[in-house]
Design a protein around this motif. Structure first.
Motif, PDB file in Angstrom:
ATOM      1  N   MET A  48      -9.809   0.761  -4.937  1.00 48.31           N
ATOM      2  CA  MET A  48     -10.125  -0.066  -6.090  1.00 48.31           C
ATOM      3  C   MET A  48      -9.302  -1.346  -6.002  1.00 48.31           C
ATOM      4  SD  MET A  48      -9.711   0.674 -10.178  1.00 48.31           S
ATOM      5  CE  MET A  48     -11.164   1.660 -10.328  1.00 48.31           C
ATOM      6  N   VAL A  49      -9.889  -2.427  -6.391  1.00 49.43           N
ATOM      7  CA  VAL A  49      -9.218  -3.725  -6.430  1.00 49.43           C
ATOM      8  C   VAL A  49      -8.843  -3.992  -7.887  1.00 49.43           C
ATOM      9  CG1 VAL A  49      -9.397  -6.176  -5.904  1.00 49.43           C
ATOM     10  CG2 VAL A  49     -10.570  -4.502  -4.458  1.00 49.43           C
ATOM     11  N   ILE A  50      -7.541  -4.061  -8.139  1.00 48.18           N
ATOM     12  CA  ILE A  50      -7.022  -4.153  -9.506  1.00 48.18           C
ATOM     13  C   ILE A  50      -6.307  -5.480  -9.686  1.00 48.18           C
ATOM     14  CG2 ILE A  50      -5.522  -3.084 -11.221  1.00 48.18           C
ATOM     15  CD1 ILE A  50      -5.705  -0.545  -9.266  1.00 48.18           C
ATOM     16  N   GLY A  51      -6.764  -6.269 -10.639  1.00 48.47           N
ATOM     17  CA  GLY A  51      -6.104  -7.526 -10.957  1.00 48.47           C
ATOM     18  C   GLY A  51      -5.025  -7.299 -11.996  1.00 48.47           C
ATOM     19  N   TYR A  52      -3.911  -8.032 -11.859  1.00 45.95           N
ATOM     20  CA  TYR A  52      -2.846  -7.945 -12.861  1.00 45.95           C
ATOM     21  C   TYR A  52      -2.346  -9.351 -13.170  1.00 45.95           C
ATOM     22  CZ  TYR A  52       1.412  -7.340 -15.388  1.00 45.95           C
ATOM     23  OH  TYR A  52       2.358  -7.441 -16.369  1.00 45.95           O
ATOM     24  N   ALA A  53      -2.043  -9.572 -14.445  1.00 45.10           N
ATOM     25  CA  ALA A  53      -1.423 -10.831 -14.862  1.00 45.10           C
ATOM     26  C   ALA A  53      -0.557 -10.594 -16.086  1.00 45.10           C
ATOM     27  CB  ALA A  53      -2.476 -11.881 -15.172  1.00 45.10           C
ATOM     28  N   GLU A  63       1.575   3.314 -12.161  1.00 46.58           N
ATOM     29  CA  GLU A  63       1.528   4.778 -12.197  1.00 46.58           C
ATOM     30  C   GLU A  63       0.188   5.321 -11.717  1.00 46.58           C
ATOM     31  OE1 GLU A  63       2.618   5.738 -16.214  1.00 46.58           O
ATOM     32  OE2 GLU A  63       4.742   5.338 -15.839  1.00 46.58           O
ATOM     33  N   ALA A  64      -0.875   4.539 -11.853  1.00 47.48           N
ATOM     34  CA  ALA A  64      -2.215   5.000 -11.487  1.00 47.48           C
ATOM     35  C   ALA A  64      -2.624   4.617 -10.062  1.00 47.48           C
ATOM     36  CB  ALA A  64      -3.233   4.435 -12.479  1.00 47.48           C
ATOM     37  N   LEU A  65      -1.795   3.846  -9.350  1.00 46.24           N
ATOM     38  CA  LEU A  65      -2.168   3.402  -8.003  1.00 46.24           C
ATOM     39  C   LEU A  65      -2.370   4.575  -7.057  1.00 46.24           C
ATOM     40  CD1 LEU A  65       0.124   0.314  -7.295  1.00 46.24           C
ATOM     41  CD2 LEU A  65      -2.343   0.335  -7.704  1.00 46.24           C
ATOM     42  N   THR A  66      -3.337   4.419  -6.188  1.00 45.51           N
ATOM     43  CA  THR A  66      -3.619   5.411  -5.151  1.00 45.51           C
ATOM     44  C   THR A  66      -3.674   4.691  -3.804  1.00 45.51           C
ATOM     45  OG1 THR A  66      -6.010   5.154  -5.397  1.00 45.51           O
ATOM     46  CG2 THR A  66      -4.951   6.851  -6.747  1.00 45.51           C
ATOM     47  N   PRO A  67      -3.574   5.452  -2.720  1.00 51.92           N
ATOM     48  CA  PRO A  67      -3.688   4.824  -1.402  1.00 51.92           C
ATOM     49  C   PRO A  67      -4.990   4.033  -1.304  1.00 51.92           C
ATOM     50  CG  PRO A  67      -2.929   7.079  -1.183  1.00 51.92           C
ATOM     51  CD  PRO A  67      -3.311   6.892  -2.633  1.00 51.92           C
ATOM     52  N   ALA A  83      -0.677   1.367  -1.373  1.00 47.97           N
ATOM     53  CA  ALA A  83      -1.562   0.292  -1.818  1.00 47.97           C
ATOM     54  C   ALA A  83      -1.147  -1.014  -1.150  1.00 47.97           C
ATOM     55  CB  ALA A  83      -1.510   0.160  -3.343  1.00 47.97           C
ATOM     56  N   ALA A  84      -2.004  -2.007  -1.243  1.00 47.06           N
ATOM     57  CA  ALA A  84      -1.725  -3.333  -0.697  1.00 47.06           C
ATOM     58  C   ALA A  84      -1.571  -4.312  -1.861  1.00 47.06           C
ATOM     59  CB  ALA A  84      -2.847  -3.775   0.229  1.00 47.06           C
ATOM     60  N   GLY A  94      -2.830 -14.548  -4.370  1.00 48.15           N
ATOM     61  CA  GLY A  94      -3.744 -15.648  -4.069  1.00 48.15           C
ATOM     62  C   GLY A  94      -4.740 -15.195  -3.017  1.00 48.15           C
ATOM     63  N   ASP A  95      -4.765 -15.901  -1.901  1.00 43.33           N
ATOM     64  CA  ASP A  95      -5.690 -15.565  -0.818  1.00 43.33           C
ATOM     65  C   ASP A  95      -5.050 -14.730   0.287  1.00 43.33           C
ATOM     66  OD1 ASP A  95      -7.817 -16.956  -1.989  1.00 43.33           O
ATOM     67  OD2 ASP A  95      -7.204 -18.848  -1.066  1.00 43.33           O
ATOM     68  N   THR A  96      -3.790 -14.359   0.125  1.00 46.88           N
ATOM     69  CA  THR A  96      -3.076 -13.642   1.181  1.00 46.88           C
ATOM     70  C   THR A  96      -2.937 -12.166   0.837  1.00 46.88           C
ATOM     71  OG1 THR A  96      -1.828 -15.657   1.665  1.00 46.88           O
ATOM     72  CG2 THR A  96      -0.972 -13.602   2.562  1.00 46.88           C
ATOM     73  N   LEU A  97      -3.371 -11.313   1.770  1.00 44.88           N
ATOM     74  CA  LEU A  97      -3.277  -9.866   1.602  1.00 44.88           C
ATOM     75  C   LEU A  97      -2.063  -9.352   2.364  1.00 44.88           C
ATOM     76  CD1 LEU A  97      -4.603  -7.233   0.540  1.00 44.88           C
ATOM     77  CD2 LEU A  97      -5.742  -7.093   2.771  1.00 44.88           C
ATOM     78  N   TYR A  98      -1.208  -8.597   1.670  1.00 48.98           N
ATOM     79  CA  TYR A  98      -0.040  -7.960   2.285  1.00 48.98           C
ATOM     80  C   TYR A  98      -0.284  -6.455   2.288  1.00 48.98           C
ATOM     81  CZ  TYR A  98       1.995 -12.510   1.312  1.00 48.98           C
ATOM     82  OH  TYR A  98       2.233 -13.862   1.251  1.00 48.98           O
ATOM     83  N   ASP A  99      -0.511  -5.915   3.472  1.00 50.31           N
ATOM     84  CA  ASP A  99      -0.797  -4.496   3.642  1.00 50.31           C
ATOM     85  C   ASP A  99       0.434  -3.843   4.267  1.00 50.31           C
ATOM     86  OD1 ASP A  99      -1.608  -1.980   4.429  1.00 50.31           O
ATOM     87  OD2 ASP A  99      -3.512  -2.641   5.261  1.00 50.31           O
ATOM     88  N   PRO A 100       1.095  -2.933   3.542  1.00 48.05           N
ATOM     89  CA  PRO A 100       2.338  -2.352   4.060  1.00 48.05           C
ATOM     90  C   PRO A 100       2.147  -1.440   5.276  1.00 48.05           C
ATOM     91  CG  PRO A 100       1.703  -1.252   2.032  1.00 48.05           C
ATOM     92  CD  PRO A 100       0.749  -2.402   2.229  1.00 48.05           C
ATOM     93  N   THR A 101       0.901  -1.224   5.694  1.00 48.36           N
ATOM     94  CA  THR A 101       0.672  -0.395   6.883  1.00 48.36           C
ATOM     95  C   THR A 101       0.598  -1.240   8.159  1.00 48.36           C
ATOM     96  OG1 THR A 101      -1.751  -0.442   6.696  1.00 48.36           O
ATOM     97  CG2 THR A 101      -0.582   1.318   5.496  1.00 48.36           C
ATOM     98  N   THR A 102       0.670  -2.567   8.017  1.00 45.68           N
ATOM     99  CA  THR A 102       0.654  -3.444   9.187  1.00 45.68           C
ATOM    100  C   THR A 102       2.047  -4.039   9.402  1.00 45.68           C
ATOM    101  OG1 THR A 102       0.111  -5.460   7.961  1.00 45.68           O
ATOM    102  CG2 THR A 102      -1.749  -4.082   8.681  1.00 45.68           C
ATOM    103  N   ASP A 103       2.307  -4.533  10.605  1.00 44.30           N
ATOM    104  CA  ASP A 103       3.608  -5.135  10.896  1.00 44.30           C
ATOM    105  C   ASP A 103       3.893  -6.326   9.991  1.00 44.30           C
ATOM    106  OD1 ASP A 103       4.094  -3.284  12.899  1.00 44.30           O
ATOM    107  OD2 ASP A 103       3.395  -4.604  14.516  1.00 44.30           O
ATOM    108  N   THR A 104       2.918  -7.196   9.853  1.00 42.59           N
ATOM    109  CA  THR A 104       3.091  -8.376   9.005  1.00 42.59           C
ATOM    110  C   THR A 104       3.292  -7.976   7.546  1.00 42.59           C
ATOM    111  OG1 THR A 104       1.704  -9.658  10.500  1.00 42.59           O
ATOM    112  CG2 THR A 104       2.050 -10.564   8.303  1.00 42.59           C
ATOM    113  N   GLY A 105       2.506  -7.044   7.089  1.00 40.62           N
ATOM    114  CA  GLY A 105       2.638  -6.572   5.708  1.00 40.62           C
ATOM    115  C   GLY A 105       3.974  -5.918   5.445  1.00 40.62           C
ATOM    116  N   ARG A 106       4.440  -5.096   6.381  1.00 39.28           N
ATOM    117  CA  ARG A 106       5.763  -4.462   6.227  1.00 39.28           C
ATOM    118  C   ARG A 106       6.860  -5.512   6.133  1.00 39.28           C
ATOM    119  NH1 ARG A 106       3.512  -0.536   9.325  1.00 39.28           N
ATOM    120  NH2 ARG A 106       4.138  -1.461  11.310  1.00 39.28           N
TER     121      ARG A 106
END
Length: 121
Positions: free
Chosen positions: A1-6, A50-54, A85-86, A90-102
């Motif tokens: 799921m894509v969840i927006g927060y502000a 609290e509700a985030l899932t992989p 979760a990632a 903005g337009d940049t995705l940080y995925d903690p499962t990738t080297d760049t994201g980590r």
């Protein structure tokens, strides 16, 4: 799921943030409105974390919308990464499962909070 927060003020800021999140195609929006100051709880952010899932993606228009201090940013991004979760800023995705994201998550969770603590020490 894509969840927006502000985290927003009332009025035009609220409407602008909601529109920007909808424009990037979020499935759900969590907003904490009118909760200024660094000591106030952010109930919608807490519930979202609290509700985030992989495989969820948290979307924010800027890091300042996600956290009020570098220490808080460390806590929040640590939770996002622990859930698998990632984070999209903005337009940049940080995925903690990738080297760049980590690397980005290491900056968010360790370096920025330590830097901020050093400034105020």
């Amino acid at each position: 799921m894509v969840i927006g927060y502000a985290r927003v003020d009332e009025g035009p800021d609220h409407d602008e943030q909601r529109a920007r999140l909808l424009d990037v195609g979020v499935d759900h929006i969590c907003m904490d409105t009118g909760l200024g100051g660094t000591r106030r709880e952010l109930p919608h952010r807490t519930a979202m974390l609290e509700a985030l899932t992989p495989d969820d993606i948290v979307v924010v228009t800027g890091l300042e919308r996600l956290a009020r201090t570098a220490a808080e940013l460390g806590t929040v991004t640590r939770r996002i990464a622990q859930c698998g979760a990632a984070l999209r800023v903005g337009d940049t995705l940080y995925d903690p499962t990738t080297d760049t994201g980590r690397t980005a998550f290491d900056l968010f969770t360790e370096v920025f909070p330590q830097f901020e603590a050093g400034i105020y020490a």
